[in-house]
Structures are given as structure tokens and as C-alpha cells.
Scaffold this active site. Structure first.
Site, mmCIF file in Angstrom:
data_model
loop_
_atom_site.group_PDB
_atom_site.id
_atom_site.type_symbol
_atom_site.label_atom_id
_atom_site.label_comp_id
_atom_site.label_asym_id
_atom_site.label_seq_id
_atom_site.Cartn_x
_atom_site.Cartn_y
_atom_site.Cartn_z
ATOM 1 N N LEU A 149 10.397 -21.274 -4.090
ATOM 2 C CA LEU A 149 9.510 -20.278 -3.460
ATOM 3 C C LEU A 149 8.180 -20.364 -4.190
ATOM 4 C CD1 LEU A 149 8.948 -17.578 -1.785
ATOM 5 C CD2 LEU A 149 9.726 -16.365 -3.810
ATOM 6 N N ASP A 186 0.830 -1.215 0.000
ATOM 7 C CA ASP A 186 0.000 0.000 0.000
ATOM 8 C C ASP A 186 0.862 1.261 0.000
ATOM 9 O OD1 ASP A 186 -2.297 1.479 0.028
ATOM 10 O OD2 ASP A 186 -2.717 1.203 2.154
ATOM 11 N N HIS A 217 2.822 3.063 -9.012
ATOM 12 C CA HIS A 217 2.686 1.602 -9.185
ATOM 13 C C HIS A 217 3.919 1.035 -9.893
ATOM 14 C CE1 HIS A 217 -1.288 1.839 -7.636
ATOM 15 N NE2 HIS A 217 -1.827 2.414 -8.686
#
Ligand code: FPP
Length: 233
Positions: free
Chosen positions: A123, A12, A29
Site C-alpha cells: 500500500l 474532517d 485529533h
């Protein structure tokens, strides 16, 4: 040190980061993508097996069209450019959320990347896209009811693990640690059931400024927490 098995992140503050610099929200972004790469690397370095990133909520469709289109374009770019990084590091890509409702090109790229990385286990990187915990639960309940109608499930035997097997996260362990950047103290419709016993760590830093040392600090904090799961020490 006690390392979390599953770290989930609410990324955020991209918009506020951009506003402070008189840049467009999309520039925020874009910068956020660099942090995504840093955090993937940090997770691999710390040998965390599961990392989940909240990239686009079902509520994010209500943002201006330019921002939504820009986010999809960034996602396409990420999938094209960083697939190599995933393949080289044996990272398996997964998604949660109603991905089939994304623009066709984005959806196809995602599915292709998932297929190419499905056999990796170094991962597991899960990206939450068009995700809403409430929608996920609704979808699970619908599936359970439909199966019950066909006698494919015995409702008397329904318990939480069984219910959880209908959620998008069925193949993931519950998150141990949830990190939220930008100083907000909310879950924002993210993994509401799965985070029942998650430790929550918030940091005022905006996502584009978040780095590996912030991530490691969150891991240190986590290691100091006493997790009781409703029991006593
Ligand atoms: C929240 O900041 C961030 C988002 C809604 C998008 C997050 C997306 C990325 C970091 C890029 C794409 C991700 C991947 C995994 C390729 P905000 O816009 O709500 O910030 P604000 O609260 O300051 O306005």
C-alpha cells in the site's frame, strides 16, 4: 466490484466531535488517529494500492498555536508508534506538501520513515502535510520556468502529463475516489488538478466516528458510479 486504485480522504470534523463531548479540539485529533489506523487497515483489506490522507493544510498554520503544536506532537507520536505497523504490512510512506517547512523533529521523523519504507509496495500511504494544491501548482510552475530559462524543457511541448510530472503527486495515479467526512462539500485546496475526474463521496459522520464499514460503504457507492471521463456511456 470495481475497486478504486487511489482513495484520497479529507479527514474532517475532529473539532466538532470534541466540542459535542466538551473535550479539547486536540482530544478530537487524538481520536482521529485511531480512525487513521482503521482506514489504513480497511484499505489494505480491500487491496487498494494508494491511500492519501489530508492531515495538515498550509492554511492550518493559522489555527491557535496550541492546536498546531499538538497536531505536530500527534504526528511525531504516530510516526514513532505506527512505523512498526507500516513495516509489518509493507506499507510505503510518502508525503505531499512543503514538508521541509515542518518543525525539524517532525520533518526528520517523516524523512526517516519514508526512507525505511521506500521499497514497499503493498500500500502506498501518502500523507498531505503543509499541503496546498495552489502552492503545489505555484512550485511546479516555478520549476518549469527555471528549467525553461536553462533550456532544459521545451515549453512548446508542455502538456498536462508533463506538467503533472512537476507536481508533488508525480509518482501517484490521480485519485479515483475522494471521501470527505463531517458533511462538508468542499475540496479545501486538496488535489485540485488531480481530482479532475475523481468521484466525490461525502458523509455526515465526523472523522473520529468514521469506521471500516463507512469506508466500505464509500467503496460500494464508488462501484455503482458510472465514470465517463467526458465521454458518453
Ligand atoms: C480536520 O478536522 C482535521 C484536521 C485539520 C487534522 C487531521 C489530523 C488527524 C486526524 C491526525 C493526524 C493524522 C495522521 C495521518 C497521523 P477539524 O479540526 O477541521 O474539525 P472541525 O471542522 O470540526 O473543527
Amino acid at each position: 466490484m470495481d475497486i478504486p486504485k487511489h482513495v484520497a480522504v479529507i479527514m474532517d470534523g475532529n473539532g466538532r466531535w470534541a466540542k459535542e463531548r466538551n473535550l479539547t479540539r486536540l482530544a478530537g485529533h487524538k481520536e482521529g488517529i485511531n480512525t487513521v489506523k482503521k482506514v489504513i487497515e480497511a484499505a489494505m483489506k480491500s487491496k487498494i494500492p494508494y491511500l492519501t490522507l489530508y492531515a495538515f493544510s498550509s492554511e492550518n498554520w493559522n489555527r491557535p498555536k496550541d492546536e498546531v503544536n499538538g497536531l505536530m506532537a500527534l504526528l511525531n507520536h504516530f510516526l514513532e508508534k505506527e512505523l512498526k505497523l507500516l513495516l509489518e504490512n509493507k506499507v510505503q510512506l510518502k508525503t505531499i506538501g512543503r514538508v521541509h517547512e515542518l518543525p525539524k523533529e517532525t520533518y526528520q521523523r517523516i524523512e526517516a520513515a519514508k526512507e525505511k519504507t521506500a521499497h514497499f509496495d503493498q500500500l502506498t500511504l501518502t500523507i498531505a502535510l503543509n499541503y496546498s494544491s495552489q502552492n503545489e501548482i505555484v512550485d511546479a510552475v516555478k520549476n518549469i520556468v527555471n528549467e525553461a530559462k536553462e533550456d532544459a524543457i521545451n515549453i512548446e511541448e508542455l502538456d498536462y502529463p508533463k506538467l503533472a510530472s512537476y507536481l508533488d503527486t508525480k509518482d501517484l495515479p490521480d485519485p479515483d475516489l475522494i471521501i470527505r467526512t463531517s458533511g462538508e462539500y468542499r475540496l479545501s485546496n486538496f488535489l485540485l488538478l488531480q481530482s479532475a475526474y475523481a468521484e466525490i463521496y461525502t458523509i455526515p459522520t465526523y472523522w473520529p466516528d468514521f469506521n471500516q464499514s463507512h469506508f466500505n460503504k464509500a467503496l460500494d457507492q464508488y462501484a455503482q458510479r458510472e465514470r465517463r471521463f467526458g465521454k458518453i456511456s
